[in-house]
Design an enzyme around this catalytic site. Structure first.
Site, PDB file in Angstrom:
ATOM      1  N   ASP A 233      -5.659  -1.903  -3.002  1.00  0.00           N
ATOM      2  CA  ASP A 233      -4.437  -1.761  -3.392  1.00  0.00           C
ATOM      3  C   ASP A 233      -3.296  -2.602  -3.103  1.00  0.00           C
ATOM      4  O   ASP A 233      -2.659  -3.554  -3.501  1.00  0.00           O
ATOM      5  CB  ASP A 233      -3.623  -0.308  -3.131  1.00  0.00           C
ATOM      6  CG  ASP A 233      -4.466   0.762  -4.046  1.00  0.00           C
ATOM      7  OD1 ASP A 233      -5.043   0.407  -5.248  1.00  0.00           O
ATOM      8  OD2 ASP A 233      -4.610   1.838  -3.549  1.00  0.00           O
TER       9      ASP A 233
ATOM     10  N   SER B 166     -10.823   8.416  -0.752  1.00  0.00           N
ATOM     11  CA  SER B 166      -9.641   7.773  -0.261  1.00  0.00           C
ATOM     12  C   SER B 166      -9.279   8.164   1.252  1.00  0.00           C
ATOM     13  O   SER B 166      -9.320   9.552   1.426  1.00  0.00           O
ATOM     14  CB  SER B 166      -8.235   8.239  -0.984  1.00  0.00           C
ATOM     15  OG  SER B 166      -7.381   7.861  -0.267  1.00  0.00           O
TER      16      SER B 166
HETATM   17  N1  ARG Z   1      -2.175  14.657   3.049  1.00  0.00           N
HETATM   18  C1  ARG Z   1      -2.135  14.131   3.902  1.00  0.00           C
HETATM   19  C2  ARG Z   1      -0.598  13.861   4.122  1.00  0.00           C
HETATM   20  O1  ARG Z   1       0.233  13.858   3.152  1.00  0.00           O
HETATM   21  C3  ARG Z   1      -2.653  12.566   4.036  1.00  0.00           C
HETATM   22  C4  ARG Z   1      -2.213  11.852   2.860  1.00  0.00           C
HETATM   23  C5  ARG Z   1      -3.183  10.554   2.849  1.00  0.00           C
HETATM   24  N2  ARG Z   1      -4.442  10.789   2.521  1.00  0.00           N
HETATM   25  C6  ARG Z   1      -5.424   9.844   2.275  1.00  0.00           C
HETATM   26  N3  ARG Z   1      -6.627  10.401   1.998  1.00  0.00           N
HETATM   27  N4  ARG Z   1      -5.130   8.660   1.817  1.00  0.00           N
HETATM   28  O2  ARG Z   1      -0.013  13.499   5.283  1.00  0.00           O
END
Ligand code: ARG
Length: 401
Positions: free
Chosen positions: A14, A174
């Protein structure tokens, strides 16, 4: 001269496409790479940024600042979001954003940019922080604007512009990683009825693994800050890395959470944070020993609020600052050692010791040394219950005898 933009660069698909895309919007793109302990090959990604078209790449080791100014305050606060999330990703964002702002000022850039999607929390954290610190800066979120509809389209774009991307291994999840832990989402994890497959976890072993006997360790804190493991003094960064390694072997710090995102969706994310899980357990246990009841209970309310503020991207807010003042004043008591037992994914406090301990054996004991005057309890109970006497005497108790 082209306008400059400072892009938070991770080295992934990205943000690599974002470099090229921003150039297409007539920007000179300067990348900022923050080392928060994500275990990347920085030489490779710096080269990648340059080949994708960055005019300059800053790389900064922010691990020390991340630990001292972000991780430790949230450990002191026992901040945990929705009962399970140690805020690993959330804590890093305001720090990165602060450096984007500083770099923008140094470079006289007119904008900053990030590679977050329009559905997540991280865009909010980056942008709210930037707007608090530097409202004059323009913020660009290429992923909210560009035309690509899928990863495949992005890969095509990368190929077309000869952006060197590692697409050999298929990306299943991810992942966001730093020294405090790992956040993992998407792919099969979106099927919330299914247990996460083992390949989703990167630093913890399956706790079912039974060959390992229980391990005991003692952690010593000074004013709420962890200092020693088993009597040996560590620098914070080494202490965290050691606990990540040991905890990981025991499968400690895995969680599976359906969480409430800021943007109103529920999503599923799994986390690995062995050091955080161990240190939170020990820290809480020590507080149980040294904080009086009212302070301890009130602090629990503060923990909830603190975690929300971190999650919501309000790190640089007056309320968060004020809460830090409260928390710091509670930590002057939090000195002592906690003995922990690590076994099959569990980390359990089994022993504790502190110069500030409020536990008095002569008051608690049921043995001969008892100094507690039980006769006084009678008067205490009468006065304590006085305001409520007879309040429900006409209520049907609904019991049959
Ligand atoms: N849900 C978590 C937050 O909002 C992590 C977000 C990023 N997660 C990822 N797998 N890229 O803090």
């Amino acid at each position: 001269m082209a306008k400059k933009v400072i892009l938070a660069y991770s080295g992934g698909l990205d943000t690599s496409c974002a470099i090229r895309w921003l150039k297409g919007q007539h920007f000179e793109v300067i990348c900022f790479i923050a080392d928060l302990g994500q275990n990347e090959n920085f030489t490779t990604i710096v080269k990648r940024a340059e080949l994708a078209g960055a005019s300059k790449v800053y790389i900064k080791d922010l691990r020390g600042e991340f630990i001292n100014d972000f991780i430790i305050p949230s450990l002191k606060a026992n901040a945990i979001y929705e009962g399970k999330y140690f805020l690993t990703t959330a804590l890093g964002r305001p720090l990165i954003s602060k450096y984007l702002v500083e770099t923008a000022r140094k470079e006289k850039a007119e904008a900053i940019a990030h590679g977050c999607t329009g559905k997540g929390n991280d865009q909010v954290r980056f942008e709210v922080t930037a707007s608090i610190l530097a409202p004059e800066l323009r913020i660009i979120a290429p992923l909210r604007e560009w035309e690509f509809k899928s990863r495949e389209e992005e890969i095509e774009y990368a190929k077309k512009y000869k952006i060197p991307i590692d697409v050999s291994k298929k990306k299943l999840y991810s992942v966001d990683r730093n020294i405090w832990g790992i956040s993992i989402e998407a792919g099969i994890l979106e099927d919330i009825e299914k247990e996460p497959p083992e390949d989703a976890y990167l630093i913890t072993k399956n706790p079912d693994y039974s060959g390992r006997p229980p391990k005991y360790m003692e952690i010593y804190f000074e004013r709420g800050v962890p200092k020693k493991i088993n009597g040996k003094t560590y620098k914070l960064i080494d202490l965290i890395e050691t606990l990540n390694k040991t905890g990981g072997l025991y499968g400690i710090g895995r969680t599976d959470l359906i969480e409430n995102r800021l943007v109103g969706i529920k999503s599923r994310e799994i986390y690995e944070a062995p050091a955080a899980a161990i240190l939170y357990t020990a820290h809480r246990e020590l507080e149980n020993l040294v904080l009086d009841r009212e302070l301890s209970h009130f602090k629990e309310l503060i923990s909830l609020k603190y975690a929300e503020l971190v999650y919501y991207g309000l790190w640089y807010s007056p309320l968060k600052q004020a809460l830090d003042g409260f928390i710091d004043s509670t930590q002057k008591y939090v000195t002592g050692s906690i003995k922990l037992k690590l076994f099959k994914g569990n980390c359990i406090a089994v022993g504790r010791k502190s110069v500030n301990a409020l536990y008095k054996k002569e008051l608690a004991t049921y043995g001969k040394q008892d100094k507690f005057n039980q006769k006084l309890a009678e008067g205490f109970i009468k006065i304590w219950g006085m305001p409520y006497q007879g309040k429900f005497k006409n209520q049907n108790l609904k019991i049959k005898i």
